[in-house]
Design a protein around this motif. Structure first.
Motif, short mmCIF file in Angstrom:
data_model
loop_
_atom_site.label_atom_id
_atom_site.label_comp_id
_atom_site.label_asym_id
_atom_site.label_seq_id
_atom_site.Cartn_x
_atom_site.Cartn_y
_atom_site.Cartn_z
N ALA A 66 -14.32 48.17 0.31
CA ALA A 66 -14.55 47.16 1.35
C ALA A 66 -13.30 46.35 1.63
CB ALA A 66 -15.69 46.22 0.92
N VAL A 67 -12.60 45.93 0.59
CA VAL A 67 -11.38 45.15 0.78
C VAL A 67 -10.36 45.97 1.57
CG1 VAL A 67 -9.40 44.11 -0.40
CG2 VAL A 67 -11.72 43.65 -1.19
N GLU A 68 -10.24 47.23 1.23
CA GLU A 68 -9.29 48.09 1.94
C GLU A 68 -9.71 48.25 3.41
OE1 GLU A 68 -5.89 50.05 2.54
OE2 GLU A 68 -6.45 49.06 0.67
N HIS A 69 -11.00 48.39 3.64
CA HIS A 69 -11.49 48.54 5.03
C HIS A 69 -11.28 47.26 5.83
CE1 HIS A 69 -13.94 49.83 8.39
NE2 HIS A 69 -14.45 48.62 8.37
N LEU A 70 -11.42 46.12 5.20
CA LEU A 70 -11.31 44.84 5.91
C LEU A 70 -9.87 44.43 6.17
CD1 LEU A 70 -14.21 42.95 4.10
CD2 LEU A 70 -14.22 43.87 6.43
N ARG A 71 -8.91 45.15 5.62
CA ARG A 71 -7.49 44.86 5.86
C ARG A 71 -7.19 45.13 7.33
NH1 ARG A 71 -3.17 45.54 2.15
NH2 ARG A 71 -4.60 46.74 0.89
N PRO A 72 -6.62 44.15 8.04
CA PRO A 72 -6.28 44.37 9.45
C PRO A 72 -5.25 45.49 9.58
CG PRO A 72 -6.11 42.04 8.90
CD PRO A 72 -6.29 42.79 7.61
N ASP A 73 -5.40 46.29 10.62
CA ASP A 73 -4.47 47.40 10.80
C ASP A 73 -3.40 47.13 11.85
OD1 ASP A 73 -6.18 47.50 12.95
OD2 ASP A 73 -6.84 49.56 12.62
N SER A 74 -3.45 45.93 12.44
CA SER A 74 -2.42 45.56 13.42
C SER A 74 -2.32 44.04 13.49
CB SER A 74 -2.75 46.14 14.80
OG SER A 74 -3.97 45.60 15.28
N PRO A 75 -1.20 43.54 13.99
CA PRO A 75 -1.08 42.09 14.14
C PRO A 75 -2.02 41.60 15.24
CG PRO A 75 0.89 43.19 14.98
CD PRO A 75 0.01 44.25 14.39
N PRO A 76 -2.36 40.32 15.22
CA PRO A 76 -3.24 39.80 16.26
C PRO A 76 -2.58 39.90 17.63
CG PRO A 76 -2.48 38.02 14.83
CD PRO A 76 -1.95 39.30 14.27
N GLU A 77 -3.41 40.07 18.63
CA GLU A 77 -2.94 40.22 20.01
C GLU A 77 -2.18 38.97 20.47
OE1 GLU A 77 -4.86 41.67 24.25
OE2 GLU A 77 -6.19 41.10 22.61
N ASP A 78 -1.12 39.17 21.23
CA ASP A 78 -0.31 38.08 21.76
C ASP A 78 -0.62 37.94 23.25
OD1 ASP A 78 1.56 36.21 22.56
OD2 ASP A 78 3.27 37.24 21.68
N LEU A 79 -1.39 36.91 23.59
CA LEU A 79 -1.75 36.67 24.99
C LEU A 79 -0.90 35.57 25.62
CD1 LEU A 79 -5.62 36.93 24.60
CD2 LEU A 79 -4.04 38.67 25.46
N GLY A 80 0.07 35.05 24.87
CA GLY A 80 1.01 34.11 25.43
C GLY A 80 0.70 32.64 25.24
N SER A 81 -0.46 32.33 24.66
CA SER A 81 -0.78 30.92 24.38
C SER A 81 -1.60 30.84 23.10
CB SER A 81 -1.57 30.29 25.54
OG SER A 81 -2.92 30.76 25.54
N LEU A 82 -1.50 29.72 22.42
CA LEU A 82 -2.24 29.53 21.19
C LEU A 82 -3.74 29.64 21.44
CD1 LEU A 82 -2.46 28.91 18.21
CD2 LEU A 82 -2.16 26.48 18.75
N ARG A 83 -4.24 28.98 22.46
CA ARG A 83 -5.68 29.03 22.74
C ARG A 83 -6.11 30.45 23.08
NH1 ARG A 83 -9.67 25.68 23.16
NH2 ARG A 83 -8.33 23.85 23.27
N GLY A 84 -5.37 31.13 23.92
CA GLY A 84 -5.72 32.50 24.27
C GLY A 84 -5.72 33.42 23.07
N ASP A 85 -4.70 33.28 22.23
CA ASP A 85 -4.61 34.12 21.03
C ASP A 85 -5.75 33.83 20.06
OD1 ASP A 85 -2.28 35.07 22.16
OD2 ASP A 85 -0.94 34.20 20.66
N LEU A 86 -6.04 32.54 19.83
CA LEU A 86 -7.13 32.20 18.90
C LEU A 86 -8.49 32.60 19.45
CD1 LEU A 86 -6.29 28.75 17.23
CD2 LEU A 86 -6.39 31.01 16.17
N ASP A 87 -8.71 32.40 20.76
CA ASP A 87 -9.97 32.84 21.36
C ASP A 87 -10.19 34.33 21.16
OD1 ASP A 87 -10.96 30.39 22.32
OD2 ASP A 87 -10.12 30.66 24.33
N ALA A 88 -9.16 35.12 21.47
CA ALA A 88 -9.27 36.58 21.35
C ALA A 88 -9.47 36.99 19.90
CB ALA A 88 -8.03 37.25 21.93
N TRP A 89 -8.70 36.39 18.98
CA TRP A 89 -8.82 36.76 17.58
C TRP A 89 -10.19 36.36 17.03
CZ3 TRP A 89 -9.92 34.38 13.00
CH2 TRP A 89 -9.74 35.15 11.86
N ALA A 90 -10.64 35.16 17.35
CA ALA A 90 -11.92 34.67 16.83
C ALA A 90 -13.07 35.56 17.26
CB ALA A 90 -12.15 33.23 17.26
#
Length: 185
Positions: A66-90
């Motif tokens: 499970a821990v291995e599966h839950l490891r992210p396989d890419s960095p979070p998306e960069d949408l150009g703003s903190l709010r946009g990035d956090l909204d998309a990641w959340a």
């Protein structure tokens, strides 16, 4: 023993990969209740003693997978703003973790880990993702909250709802949590 106790590379890595693959296949075929160490070992092409020595029991092995599966396989998306990035990641995090497979992996990570090391590793994955978002925003000159504040206001309520109040969890719910981290003017 968790994956962190294994030596990287070589036979150890091949054994881990084979055993993890066997667990994933068998869960798909039989479900978790049909898993035994001898069945997993036979599918992976290793001896049961190898599995017992490395993971102890099926619950610890499921936790490691499970821990291995839950490891992210890419960095979070960069949408150009903190709010946009956090909204998309959340929303992505909430959607993935609250899915039936996500919930099963969370339960597995917790059940086979009495000392909390695997749970801490899963938390660290989320913290690394949020830290990357915060670092990017700071690099753009945006004001950013403290990492632990973001974890407490964003990830902690999501995990509580996923584990203890499972119901429909929406993008609006995720955006509302982002609003607690980044209040709107």
């Amino acid at each position: 023993m968790s994956v962190s106790g294994a030596r990287p590379g070589g036979r150890s890595a091949r054994v881990q990969q084979a055993v993890h693959a066997a667990v994933r296949e068998l869960v798909e075929e039989r479900g978790r209740d049909g898993l035994t160490v001898p069945v997993i070992a036979a599918r992976a092409g290793v001896t049961p003693s190898t599995v017992y020595r490395r993971w102890g029991d099926v619950h610890e092995l499921l936790s490691d997978v499970a821990v291995e599966h839950l490891r992210p396989d890419s960095p979070p998306e960069d949408l150009g703003s903190l709010r946009g990035d956090l909204d998309a990641w959340a929303w992505q995090f909430l959607e993935e973790m609250s899915s039936p497979p996500g919930r099963a992996y969370i339960r597995d990570a917790l059940t086979g880990d009495p000392d909390g090391g695997n749970a801490g590793q899963c938390s660290e994955y989320a913290a690394q993702q949020i830290a990357a978002i915060l670092d990017r925003a700071a690099g753009r000159g945006e004001p950013v909250p403290e990492l632990e504040d973001a974890m407490d206001r964003l990830v902690a309520p999501m995990m509580y709802r996923i584990l203890f109040r499972p119901g429909p969890l929406t993008a609006e719910y995720a955006r509302g949590l982002v609003d607690t981290v980044l209040p709107r003017p």
